[in-house]
Design an enzyme around this catalytic site. Sequence first.
Site, mmCIF file in Angstrom:
data_model
loop_
_atom_site.group_PDB
_atom_site.id
_atom_site.type_symbol
_atom_site.label_atom_id
_atom_site.label_comp_id
_atom_site.label_asym_id
_atom_site.label_seq_id
_atom_site.Cartn_x
_atom_site.Cartn_y
_atom_site.Cartn_z
ATOM 1 N N TYR A 57 -35.826 4.134 5.912
ATOM 2 C CA TYR A 57 -35.163 5.401 6.245
ATOM 3 C C TYR A 57 -33.838 5.521 5.487
ATOM 4 O O TYR A 57 -33.553 6.541 4.848
ATOM 5 C CB TYR A 57 -34.938 5.463 7.753
ATOM 6 C CG TYR A 57 -34.364 6.763 8.240
ATOM 7 C CD1 TYR A 57 -35.187 7.864 8.453
ATOM 8 C CD2 TYR A 57 -33.008 6.906 8.487
ATOM 9 C CE1 TYR A 57 -34.659 9.067 8.907
ATOM 10 C CE2 TYR A 57 -32.475 8.105 8.939
ATOM 11 C CZ TYR A 57 -33.309 9.172 9.152
ATOM 12 O OH TYR A 57 -32.786 10.373 9.596
ATOM 13 N N SER A 69 -28.659 12.263 6.105
ATOM 14 C CA SER A 69 -28.347 11.509 7.332
ATOM 15 C C SER A 69 -27.042 10.761 7.064
ATOM 16 O O SER A 69 -26.587 10.699 5.907
ATOM 17 C CB SER A 69 -29.494 10.533 7.580
ATOM 18 O OG SER A 69 -29.081 9.389 8.286
HETATM 19 N N1 LIG Z 1 -32.306 13.100 15.126
HETATM 20 C C1 LIG Z 1 -31.330 12.547 14.426
HETATM 21 O O1 LIG Z 1 -30.429 11.895 14.969
HETATM 22 C C2 LIG Z 1 -31.285 12.715 12.937
HETATM 23 C C3 LIG Z 1 -30.156 12.269 12.277
HETATM 24 C C4 LIG Z 1 -30.068 12.424 10.906
HETATM 25 C C5 LIG Z 1 -31.089 13.027 10.207
HETATM 26 N N2 LIG Z 1 -32.196 13.440 10.878
HETATM 27 C C6 LIG Z 1 -33.231 14.070 10.072
HETATM 28 O O2 LIG Z 1 -33.437 15.389 10.534
HETATM 29 C C7 LIG Z 1 -34.776 15.789 10.255
HETATM 30 C C8 LIG Z 1 -35.423 16.294 11.532
HETATM 31 O O3 LIG Z 1 -35.538 15.207 12.440
HETATM 32 P P1 LIG Z 1 -35.589 15.333 14.031
HETATM 33 O O4 LIG Z 1 -34.586 14.402 14.557
HETATM 34 O O5 LIG Z 1 -35.544 16.759 14.404
HETATM 35 O O6 LIG Z 1 -36.985 14.677 14.322
HETATM 36 P P2 LIG Z 1 -38.351 15.298 14.849
HETATM 37 O O7 LIG Z 1 -39.290 14.140 14.932
HETATM 38 O O8 LIG Z 1 -38.103 16.106 16.064
HETATM 39 O O9 LIG Z 1 -38.796 16.268 13.661
HETATM 40 C C9 LIG Z 1 -39.434 15.837 12.497
HETATM 41 C C10 LIG Z 1 -40.591 16.780 12.214
HETATM 42 O O10 LIG Z 1 -41.192 16.385 10.991
HETATM 43 C C11 LIG Z 1 -42.591 16.605 11.136
HETATM 44 N N3 LIG Z 1 -43.333 15.794 10.166
HETATM 45 C C12 LIG Z 1 -43.455 14.456 10.129
HETATM 46 N N4 LIG Z 1 -44.266 14.098 9.125
HETATM 47 C C13 LIG Z 1 -44.647 15.228 8.504
HETATM 48 C C14 LIG Z 1 -45.490 15.512 7.398
HETATM 49 N N5 LIG Z 1 -46.114 14.536 6.705
HETATM 50 N N6 LIG Z 1 -45.656 16.803 7.022
HETATM 51 C C15 LIG Z 1 -45.056 17.798 7.707
HETATM 52 N N7 LIG Z 1 -44.262 17.589 8.784
HETATM 53 C C16 LIG Z 1 -44.066 16.322 9.169
HETATM 54 C C17 LIG Z 1 -42.889 16.170 12.561
HETATM 55 O O11 LIG Z 1 -44.117 16.695 13.039
HETATM 56 C C18 LIG Z 1 -41.669 16.717 13.297
HETATM 57 O O12 LIG Z 1 -41.914 18.011 13.826
HETATM 58 C C19 LIG Z 1 -35.463 14.547 9.654
HETATM 59 O O13 LIG Z 1 -35.431 14.620 8.260
HETATM 60 C C20 LIG Z 1 -34.593 13.413 10.149
HETATM 61 O O14 LIG Z 1 -34.677 12.296 9.325
HETATM 62 C C21 LIG Z 1 -32.326 13.302 12.211
#
Ligand SMILES: NC(=O)c1ccc[n+]([C@@H]2O[C@H](COP(=O)([O-])OP(=O)(O)OC[C@H]3O[C@@H](n4cnc5c(N)ncnc54)[C@H](O)[C@@H]3O)[C@@H](O)[C@H]2O)c1
Length: 260
Positions: A163, A150
Amino acid sequence: MSAEYLNELFGLDGQTAVVTGGAGVLCGALCKGLIRAGANVIVADVNEDGCKAMVEELEQLGGKAGYCTVDVTSRESLENLLATALEQTGRADILINGAGVNYGSLLFEYPEEQWDRILTINLKAVFQACQIFARHMVDSGGGSIINIGSVTSHLPLSRVYAYSASKAGVLNLTRNIAHEFGTQGVRINAICPGFFPAEQNRKLLDQDRIDRIMDGTPMRRFGEGEELIGAMLLLLSPVAGSFITGTHINVDGGFTAAWF
Ligand SMILES: NC(=O)c1ccc[n+]([C@@H]2O[C@H](COP(=O)([O-])OP(=O)(O)OC[C@H]3O[C@@H](n4cnc5c(N)ncnc54)[C@H](O)[C@@H]3O)[C@@H](O)[C@H]2O)c1
């Protein structure tokens, strides 16, 4: 440029990619990119309905996809994930560690349970999945891992204490593991996304925070999941990315280059 040359550089034909968090917004987009690049995809997520829906979407794109319900906080569950990928496709060449959660509050109010939950899902689980999958990759002649970091891998972001700490840890872990496997055919890198529309963000972002993010983002917009696919294919490709390990690509509209 010919399609044949592009496929030679970036194609993943016949490889199996396991994607944790694959039912989510960003990793769902990555799953679609993987399928279109020719990989078989195992969608791995705690959300079973989400996994099934994603597999349907991937099959509609004409690819071979399966799923495994997994709780990344459990070593047993991660071991079962590797076994499922091998059972369903006979291989596990690629691992994307994308499952992640977030929570924000002022320091004095920050609940210890949230700290533990976030560090466990976002960091410890990445460590465990790397242990399990890298062992298989070494034994089977190689592979590639991408961990999802991130902008908070580089910069603190107010209120999301656990986070930020977890994502800084993910980048450090990525670099560290790369040293151990550099000569064993396993490459490991990170993608550090900026701000993308996703459920976990919606809860955290009020208008004031959105305005501040936009001010700090030279491109003045959120990203779209599909915009991560190019970086992913470069890092994963055994041809285009053959000499790339222990590093990261920021896909953040310039947020980490921002100046004030
Ligand atoms: N959305 C953003 O702006 C952003 C920015 C930087 C990094 N990220 C990172 O990208 C990745 C995806 O995030 P996203 O934004 O698509 O969010 P999201 O909530 O859509 O996806 C996260 C997924 O992780 C799954 N999850 C949570 N706990 C879990 C567990 N214990 N076991 C298995 N699966 C589990 C959830 O069910 C979900 O489908 C994450 O690591 C997040 O930190 C997101």
